[in-house]
Design a protein around this motif. Sequence first.
Motif, mmCIF file in Angstrom:
data_model
loop_
_atom_site.group_PDB
_atom_site.id
_atom_site.type_symbol
_atom_site.label_atom_id
_atom_site.label_comp_id
_atom_site.label_asym_id
_atom_site.label_seq_id
_atom_site.Cartn_x
_atom_site.Cartn_y
_atom_site.Cartn_z
ATOM 1 N N VAL A 971 -51.216 -31.777 -55.026
ATOM 2 C CA VAL A 971 -52.595 -31.289 -54.693
ATOM 3 C C VAL A 971 -52.552 -29.791 -54.437
ATOM 4 O O VAL A 971 -51.788 -29.514 -53.238
ATOM 5 C CB VAL A 971 -52.674 -32.225 -53.245
ATOM 6 N N LEU A 972 -53.158 -29.072 -54.870
ATOM 7 C CA LEU A 972 -53.224 -27.799 -54.729
ATOM 8 C C LEU A 972 -54.575 -27.075 -54.748
ATOM 9 O O LEU A 972 -55.688 -27.554 -55.540
ATOM 10 C CB LEU A 972 -52.299 -27.198 -55.880
ATOM 11 N N PRO A 973 -54.646 -25.774 -54.287
ATOM 12 C CA PRO A 973 -56.150 -25.114 -54.108
ATOM 13 C C PRO A 973 -56.475 -24.762 -55.439
ATOM 14 O O PRO A 973 -57.884 -24.603 -55.613
ATOM 15 C CB PRO A 973 -56.054 -23.903 -53.027
ATOM 16 N N ASP A 974 -55.525 -24.377 -56.503
ATOM 17 C CA ASP A 974 -56.220 -24.012 -57.601
ATOM 18 C C ASP A 974 -56.644 -24.773 -58.691
ATOM 19 O O ASP A 974 -57.077 -24.765 -59.791
ATOM 20 C CB ASP A 974 -55.432 -22.884 -58.612
ATOM 21 N N VAL A 975 -56.345 -26.387 -58.297
ATOM 22 C CA VAL A 975 -56.846 -27.435 -59.308
ATOM 23 C C VAL A 975 -58.446 -27.274 -59.887
ATOM 24 O O VAL A 975 -59.256 -27.211 -58.625
ATOM 25 C CB VAL A 975 -56.584 -28.595 -58.749
ATOM 26 N N GLY A 976 -58.594 -27.017 -60.706
ATOM 27 C CA GLY A 976 -60.084 -27.195 -61.377
ATOM 28 C C GLY A 976 -60.520 -25.771 -61.790
ATOM 29 O O GLY A 976 -61.481 -25.636 -61.853
#
Length: 994
Positions: A971-976
């Motif tokens: 779970v990471l902020p840059d996903v997507g």
Amino acid sequence: MSSDTPDQTAPDYKSTLNLPRTEFPMRAGLPKREPEWLARWERIGVYDRLRANAEGRRPFVLHDGPPYANGHLHIGHALNKTIKDMIVRSHQMMGFDARYVPGWDCHGLPIEWKIEEKYRAKGRNKDDVPINDFRRECREFAAGWVDIQREEFKRLGITGAWDRPYLTMDFHAERVIAEEFQKFLMTGTLYQGSKPVMWSPVEKTALAEAEVEYHDHQSHTIWVPFRVRRGGNAPMPDVETSDFDGANQAVLADDLHAARVVIWTTTPWTIPSNKAIAFNPSIEYGLYRVDATQDESWTAVGDLYLVADALAAQVLEQARVTSHSRVRGVSAAELGGLTCAHPFAGIEGADGFWDYDVPVIDGDHVTDEAGTGFVHTAPSHGADDYECFVKRGWVDRMTYNVGEESEFLPHVPFFAGLTVFDRKGKEGKANRTVIEKLVEVGGLIARGRVKHSYPHSWRSKAPVIFRNTPQWFAAIDKAVGDGQDTYGTTIRQRALTSIDELVTWTPRTGRNRLFSMIESRPDWVLSRQRAWGVPLTCFTKKDTQPTDPDFLLRNEEVNARICAAFEEEGADAWYADGAKARFLDGIVDADAYDQVFDILDVWFDSGSTHSFVLRDREDGTPDGIADVYMEGTDQHRGWFHSSMLQACGTMGRAPYRNVVTHGFTLDQKGNKMSKSLGNTIVPEAIIKQYGADILRLWVAQADYTADQRIGPEILKGTADSYRRLRNTLRFMLGSLADYSPDIAVDRDDMPPLEQYILHHVERLDRQVKEGYASFDFQGVFQKVFQFATIDLSALYFDIRKDALYCDGTDSLERRSALTVLDILFHRLTGWLAPILVFTMEEVWLERFPGDDTSIHLQDMAATPESWHDPVLAEHIETHRAVRRVVTGALELERQAKTIGASLEAAPIVYVPAETADKLDAEKFATLCIVSNLTFSTDPIPEGAFTLPDVPGVGVVFQKAEGGKCERCWKVLPDVGTHANPGVCGRCDKVLGSS
């Protein structure tokens, strides 16, 4: 990455993962598959290839203590042979030429007894059958069981020269056994003597201590008064004569003239052979008068009895005396001068048979712990009794009253023909009839029954007796005179010196046990009165006595003829028609000699095996000495013992360098296994249900130096340990599908985690090899199992799954992990191959298939010392301690269903400043298998999760922010935000390059 599988709704991304690939099954199916590996090893000749490949290596030989060729294997056999196999295999893989020649003990009473049983069932008498026909049937019976047991042993995965074992009944073996016996003959240690030996009335032969076991037995007990006749002339040895002057001059106090010395015995049948009464000068004795009795007492008011003070009250109570007085104490000087009358002296119909003096003599064996303080002494029926007479030069006073069926001989009045025990081991009439006669002549003051430990034949399970009979002995305190005096001049000296200076004992208590046995043992009884065995190949001169110098024929030319015949025809040559003339004619006058037909104690056979296995075979040892003897603890009085005596008599020292001892096998409640209790477990049943590897693993997990327990629940636990280990191996195999040597990473270029694992490997490799060298299989397996299941499966593999599955092929972390997995594969399979012989073969072949390859053709891999890095290890241990606090905090959140997987977390970790300096948040997040992690040196807030054994560390849970990567699940902020939808930057990079 978590241990969960990727989302099945994203097949495109799943196909981009490097997931494990292996056909290695989780279910082992050992019972079905193990025979296939056995057949394969035989087909490719693993054992012989090892011998060829090991040329030039230092030999290492475990000499096999021969099991008896009689019956199917029991669990004790499986334990014994498996430990031996682990010793042999581990030393082979550590660089030795580890040879193992299995053997069998083929002579002796059990086999002979089986043939006799067959005869009796047909109404035949063994004595009516030509002896060599009988011996042929014994040989065939033993050969049949050798074949059966060989296959049963091989099924356990035991390696060895199964196609060329040693058998004590082979012609060469019989020749060498005879040759070894002749060395005792020629050096003068052999003699014929007449002394009490343990005798089996059922089997009609003398027994060695090793052939006897002790069971509860109910015996008659009697208290017999011996009337004092006069002061005698029997001073105690080693005591000043002046102490006995008054007694020796027959100056007795009036009260002693009327006294009777009371003895107690549990063998009433030996009373007719009584020749003395023993006392101990260190015991306090008293003269006791009967003052009142019950009506049915065999004593009378006024009777005077001599007994030990400590036992007087219970003796007189047993005699139904209700009141008594101690008249006075009686000194050792007075007792040492007494002479008594036999209880049967002067009775009508005995023709004076017992009208001899019964002296009162001293004996250190007498105690006041039980009985009366006086010991009835029948030198023909007791070891201590006999030694008392030998010490005094009274051997000529021995009696010959009891025959080979425990029957009183015809010359014994009243009792002739009565037996102590019948041919089935049941009590005969001798005891009761002797007691009845004692009652008749007033020779009892009390009688009873007692249950006590009593010697029984370990074969027939029937009680034995001590019986004086001519036998052949090896004198263990006589100078051998063979010039091999480095460790002593006598057998006993050589043995005791060998025990302390030449042999290493595992466990150490084995030394104490054998030392005390040999220190106190009598001469070795070599002869048996049976038919199936190697005869005592000697001749006695007619019209001479055993003490005469020329009683035994000592002639090297005769000996050579006998040995040559045995080499060609076996020991049956001794029993062939005309054998005496064949061996003696042309050398000495055959008519002047008698041929001895007793056979050798089978313990002499097995004690001699070092000579025809270690010395004579090409796969023996250069000096004829074994590196290891390994047997059960009962063999301190058996094979360890007889081998020591035999070798010390023929080559001047012990035949072994190490003695390893295992305990007995009990059921899971700690009870001895018994068919009657229904708690026996046979190897065949375990193999059929679980496979031999599970049985072998049970052996490795047990402390074999003590008694071991086995049962259904214990085996279930063993199988569970096996499954956990198999799971570790399966993961390695699956991941190594992507490994090739060209992607390997040098140790110094690896991340710290990999270097830390290699540090563990180096340390464990040393521990494993030290453990195998010291025969500590439990220690080896425990260390390897803990490393595999905790350090690897629960830590390293769990951490590195993310890199192995999700990183690109050129990733340093992934390549380093694969390199370490390859190293681990070779170490784990090598370390475990001596224990799990089948499973490690399966693992090896899964990775390195081939028609002629095998893990058992490999050595344990060499491990560089440079991998040892204690500074790095301490650094990583700090990480592991903090990690335990993090995983503990996450487990609480998982239980509360706040999160489902650890990758949903991004905890704040509070640590001291000096610890924070050693930690990298991004790398530590990987170690903790979380998506993100923050370190703080602030004080630990209230409510933070802590562990008492990790002071200064606290964890506050926070959920990870951002989206869940559909490929790696972090779970990471840059996903997507990348070209490939729904993934993180690392995965997007991998996908972009794929």
